[in-house]
Design an enzyme around this catalytic site. Structure first.
Site, PDB file in Angstrom:
ATOM      1  N   GLY A  25     -52.061 -14.519 130.331  1.00 42.74           N
ATOM      2  CA  GLY A  25     -53.454 -14.379 129.902  1.00 42.74           C
ATOM      3  C   GLY A  25     -54.363 -15.134 130.847  1.00 42.74           C
ATOM      4  N   LEU A  61     -60.546 -17.689 129.172  1.00 41.69           N
ATOM      5  CA  LEU A  61     -60.986 -19.057 129.443  1.00 41.69           C
ATOM      6  C   LEU A  61     -59.828 -20.035 129.434  1.00 41.69           C
ATOM      7  CD1 LEU A  61     -64.340 -19.221 127.506  1.00 41.69           C
ATOM      8  CD2 LEU A  61     -63.998 -19.338 129.968  1.00 41.69           C
ATOM      9  N   ALA A  62     -58.944 -19.924 128.441  1.00 39.64           N
ATOM     10  CA  ALA A  62     -57.822 -20.862 128.360  1.00 39.64           C
ATOM     11  C   ALA A  62     -56.851 -20.639 129.520  1.00 39.64           C
ATOM     12  CB  ALA A  62     -57.100 -20.701 127.020  1.00 39.64           C
ATOM     13  N   GLY A  63     -56.474 -19.397 129.758  1.00 38.97           N
ATOM     14  CA  GLY A  63     -55.469 -19.105 130.776  1.00 38.97           C
ATOM     15  C   GLY A  63     -55.971 -19.367 132.191  1.00 38.97           C
ATOM     16  N   SER A 112     -74.978 -11.815 118.843  1.00 34.34           N
ATOM     17  CA  SER A 112     -74.717 -13.258 118.825  1.00 34.34           C
ATOM     18  C   SER A 112     -75.375 -14.009 117.680  1.00 34.34           C
ATOM     19  CB  SER A 112     -75.209 -13.865 120.136  1.00 34.34           C
ATOM     20  OG  SER A 112     -75.222 -15.264 120.032  1.00 34.34           O
ATOM     21  N   ARG A 161     -70.676 -19.093 109.643  1.00 32.23           N
ATOM     22  CA  ARG A 161     -70.433 -17.647 109.619  1.00 32.23           C
ATOM     23  C   ARG A 161     -69.840 -17.151 108.306  1.00 32.23           C
ATOM     24  NH1 ARG A 161     -68.217 -17.290 115.872  1.00 32.23           N
ATOM     25  NH2 ARG A 161     -70.294 -17.567 116.748  1.00 32.23           N
ATOM     26  N   ARG A 175     -64.348 -21.057 112.048  1.00 33.11           N
ATOM     27  CA  ARG A 175     -64.788 -21.639 113.319  1.00 33.11           C
ATOM     28  C   ARG A 175     -66.307 -21.635 113.383  1.00 33.11           C
ATOM     29  NH1 ARG A 175     -66.513 -19.726 117.948  1.00 33.11           N
ATOM     30  NH2 ARG A 175     -65.867 -17.564 117.640  1.00 33.11           N
TER      31      ARG A 175
END
Lengths: 253, 647
Positions: free
Chosen positions: B50, B53-55, B294, B340, B445
């Site tokens: 992946g 962003l993380a990968g 958004s 949310r 989240r």
């Protein structure tokens, strides 16, 4: 309000990179004008599966205009008839009953066809790999507010950075030039203080790689700007040319 | 029905949370973690699956340090990962606005926002790392929004009362990902990262109980390939597409995580799914995905419905007196900026009461008229231009002229593979980062926290914790010629051929749509025990039908998108049952998990006495009930209280 369309599609079918392709004609009935263009292709593919014909391969992912994956020539126009719109954002309300729609892959020497409407755009990655970055390792960064960036420069840099890397600029250009794509990345960093240290080398390396990949020269006809779904201006090409000229005259020190 | 929860396993989960005050844990832990000397790093190979962003951030950081890295992506380019679509912003406790923000406040807001179902130590570390993320991204040339004096601008997001969100118009994820992608491509250019694009991970390979590699399908040639290394990082995102319609990209899937789960990685809190309040409503059966608007729009947009059910007047002709700005009226302290889960639940309640708008009646208004009057159209355009453009393209309505119509949709998944404080799963050597893990967001989240977590995990956490694994584990040389790799390749090839061999009558898409309907109807915004039991039954039936009646055309030795898709749907059909089982087992409401049986004044009613834990499920085999393990959660810093946004 939604209406229903009957359509004729002429779609480029090609089994693999080395086989010859050809247009194939399909008739679709009852396409709602509320559908997106790709949802129309989903319906076609569902029907093809039922008929035992392999579905049409096409690239797509986010379906909201930001990932840059979708990539179709629709009636000779990259991403279709609307301005500042990716194929996935195009809706069938822009077409009329009994229209014939011709759908092709991007055509460019540097973007070889993999299958049907899917092309290989890794040339863009290779251009990025030689200079599309600031060489800063994690851990070295000063505080985010230590270097002020005038708002107008930050905004202009973002105008360049919004490129989605779809390749429409290349597909729209008679010479299959990638100067709008490269110009946008060069401009983003030329406008920011963080990009100054590598300013000279960046433009030289990226332009050299662009040529090596087989993209053509700029035609100065601005077809790229007209096709760009992210609204990137040909000013980026002017700036890249200026940066390149400066780098050539002043030279890498 | 056999309730899987009765077969509870022992609480053998070791979270490795350091001892001592939460503010000192990460520094202490970093010192305690073993290091790999600079000249030894090149002896190790790390596989990163992946490139979101993380990968991308993990692959770049590890390569910068000197490790050999393989980066694997299903896309043609790492830049296409779905992080690119994140819109609103990224949180950081910089307190540049001098409005009372701090690391502790970001930590507090996130724990409370998650309805006390996340791990305190992880959240505190996340808040600590947040400030360095902004510095790193600025240094990479990410063009964040600025004030006229040249300093960074901020806006606010749901569930907080400070301005700590950094942004680049409505395309912050794109700019952060392109920054990380630039760093990744730099390492590709330097030869430290080998990029494998258009490859889909189909399995992980363990040797002597340690994860040592992956099996992947080359999506262009169809070849089943494998990679061996010293550690594997899964950065493969969430499972929102189990619901078919979600804001996820079409390619987002659970396959990598699910395959790892089948090999021994526990799956934690799968029922914690986030339903985002502001998405463009469904228009018809043809719909293939939903588009997010958004949360940042709620900075200036006001949510309302007509007071009278069935009021069909055009929105601009409805006078103020006949409108109900229900969030502002009910949640005085936070107004439109409630979290949310709260905003989504309220939208559903309004629509269920017949006050929904639009042709389907399943929408509420998000109105900018007041903000445009106050700030001018140009300012609104600068802040949200691309979102307004996107809305206009999809709906053919101009939101500068008429209010947006919005409705909740599946967006993000807080659940994921269980990880310890080092981000290591229960499968040794397998690390899980970003949305693919479960650790930081609890049951809900907060907005602008996903980008923060992905980059914190990749840039600032895993480079330390992987080193400790490499330094302390026995990792004898392994190649892809070994018996374990060959067996895994064989299994993956068999499964591919099996899918092609069924030659039934229904497309993979039709199965996926049916699964999605079941998930949304029974495990969506509102759940109850009877519905969940029904869902489990339906999913089992559908799964059985899939394996006898799916129709996949073409061959395995070519680009075959239909085949790729069928494999992913097959995994969703297994995973969906676990999600529903987890939701059925958790007899409480918390965050996005709303069980109708457990509520108070329409708000979620937690049961801290019985459910203040992470539910981590262990795979037992095909069609066998999973075993539940519990990691107790303790709250030493932020005291367990009823979550309220009314004051």
């Amino acid at each position: 309000m939604s209406a229903m369309l009957d359509l004729t599609l002429k779609i480029w079918r090609q089994d693999g990179p080395k086989t010859r392709g050809a247009f194939k004609t399909y008739h679709l009935k009852g396409i709602s004008t509320e559908m997106s263009f790709l949802e129309m292709l989903d319906i076609l593919n569902e029907q093809l599966i039922q008929l035992g014909e392999e579905p049409v391969a096409f690239d797509h992912d986010c379906r909201e205009g930001i990932c840059g994956m979708c990539s179709l020539m629709i009636n000779g126009q990259a991403h279709g008839p609307e301005t500042k719109t990716t194929t996935c954002q195009l809706h069938m309300r822009r077409f009329h009953n009994h229209d014939t729609i011709v759908i092709e892959p991007w055509r460019a020497r540097a973007f070889p066809v993999i299958r049907d409407l899917v092309v290989d755009r890794t040339a863009f990655d290779r251009i990025q790999a030689v200079g599309g970055f600031v060489s800063i390792n994690v851990g070295n960064a000063p505080d985010g507010n230590s270097v002020p960036v005038p708002k107008v420069n930050a905004d202009k840099a973002l105008d360049a950075a919004v490129c989605i890397g779809c390749g429409a600029c290349v597909a729209a250009c008679k010479n299959a030039s990638a100067t709008l794509f490269v110009g946008a990345k060069v401009s983003q960093f030329a406008l920011l203080p963080q990009g100054q240290a590598e300013r000279v080398q960046r433009v030289q390396k990226m332009v050299a790689q662009m040529d090596k990949e087989g993209f053509g020269s700029c035609t100065n006809t601005s077809e790229c700007e007209a096709a760009c779904p992210a609204g990137i201006s040909v000013e980026m090409i002017s700036r890249m040319n200026l940066e390149f000229l400066k780098a050539t005259v002043v030279g890498a020190t | 029905m056999s309730l899987n929860a009765e077969q509870t396993g022992s609480s053998d989960l070791v979270s490795r949370v350091p001892s001592g005050p939460v503010a000192e844990m990460w520094d202490k832990h970093k010192f305690d973690l073993k290091l790999i000397a600079p000249t030894n790093k090149r002896k190790f190979t790390i596989i990163v699956v992946g490139t979101g962003l993380a990968g991308a951030s993990a692959a770049a950081s590890l390569a910068e340090q000197g490790y050999n890295v393989h980066a694997v992506t299903i896309h043609d380019s790492p830049r296409r990962a779905h992080s690119i679509a994140a819109q609103g912003g990224i949180n950081a406790a910089k307190n540049y606005q001098n409005d009372g923000d701090s690391i502790h406040r970001l930590f507090y807001d996130t724990v409370k926002g998650g309805d006390f179902r996340s791990r305190e130590a992880n959240v505190y570390r996340l808040a600590q790392c947040s400030t360095s993320i902004i510095d790193q991204c600025v240094a990479q040339g990410v063009p964040f929004a600025r004030e006229y004096g040249g300093t960074l601008a901020n806006r606010t997001f749901g569930g907080v009362q400070v301005s700590r969100t950094f942004y680049a118009r409505g395309q912050t994820g794109q700019q952060l990902l392109l920054g990380a992608y630039g760093s990744l491509m730099r390492q590709v250019g330097l030869g430290k990262v080998t990029l494998h694009s258009r490859r889909e991970m189909l399995d992980v390979v363990t040797v002597d109980g340690v994860c040592r590699g992956i099996v992947m399908r080359n999506l262009v040639t169809g070849a089943i390939e494998s990679l061996a290394g010293h550690a594997v990082l899964l950065c493969t995102g969430g499972y929102g597409n189990a619901y078919y319609l979600s804001t996820n990209a079409k390619g987002c899937n659970v396959t990598a995580a699910w395959r790892a789960h089948r090999r021994g990685a526990y799956f934690a809190n799968p029922c914690f799914t986030q339903i985002h309040p502001t998405c463009i409503p469904v228009t018809g059966d043809h719909q293939s995905k939903l588009t997010l608007m958004s949360e940042s729009l709620r900075n200036d947009g006001r949510v309302w419905v007509p007071k009278t059910p069935g009021d069909k007047r055009a929105p601009n002709t409805i006078p103020e007196a006949d409108r109900d700005y229900y969030l502002e009226n009910k949640y005085k302290g936070f107004g439109n900026m409630v979290p949310r889960d709260v905003a989504s639940r309220n939208a559903k309640q309004q629509c269920d009461a017949g006050r929904g708008v639009g042709t389907s009646g399943k929408a509420v208004y998000l109105d900018f008229a007041e903000a445009i009057k106050r700030l001018g159209q140009k300012t609104i355009e600068e802040k949200y231009g691309n979102l307004f453009h996107m809305y206009h393209k999809i709906t053919d309505e101009d939101p500068y002229q008429v209010p947006m119509r919005i409705y909740p949709a599946i967006h993000y998944t807080m659940g994921g593979l269980w990880v310890d404080y080092n981000l290591q799963s229960t499968l040794k050597g397998l690390f899980v980062l970003g949305e693919a893990n479960f650790s930081d967001h609890g049951a809900n989240r907060l907005g602008a926290s996903a980008l923060m977590q992905g980059l914190a995990d990749g840039y600032f956490v895993v480079p330390y914790t992987v080193a400790d694994h490499l330094a302390t584990s026995k990792l004898p040389p392994v190649t892809t010629d070994s018996r374990e790799f060959k067996a895994a390749v064989e299994e993956a090839s068999f499964r591919t051929k099996q899918l092609l061999g069924i030659q039934g009558r229904r497309s993979a898409d039709s199965f996926h749509r049916e699964l999605g309907h079941t998930m949304w109807d029974y495990c969506g915004m509102s759940r109850n025990a009877a519905g969940l039991e029904k869902a489990i039954g339906k999913i089992r039936e559908l799964r059985a039908e899939f394996w006898t009646n799916v129709k996949v055309l073409g061959h395995d030795h070519e680009l075959n998108q239909n085949l790729e898709y069928a494999g992913r749907v097959a995994d969703f059909l297994e995973f969906g049952e676990l999600l529903a089982t987890d939701a059925l087992t958790r007899n409480e409401s918390c965050g996005g998990h709303f069980r109708e049986e457990f509520q108070e004044d329409g708000e979620a009613l937690r049961d801290d006495a019985n459910f203040c834990h992470v539910a981590a499920w262990q795979f037992q085999g095909d069609n066998k009930p999973s075993v539940l393990h519990k990691e107790p959660l303790t709250f030493d810093e932020v005291h367990l209280t009823k979550r309220s946004y009314r004051e």
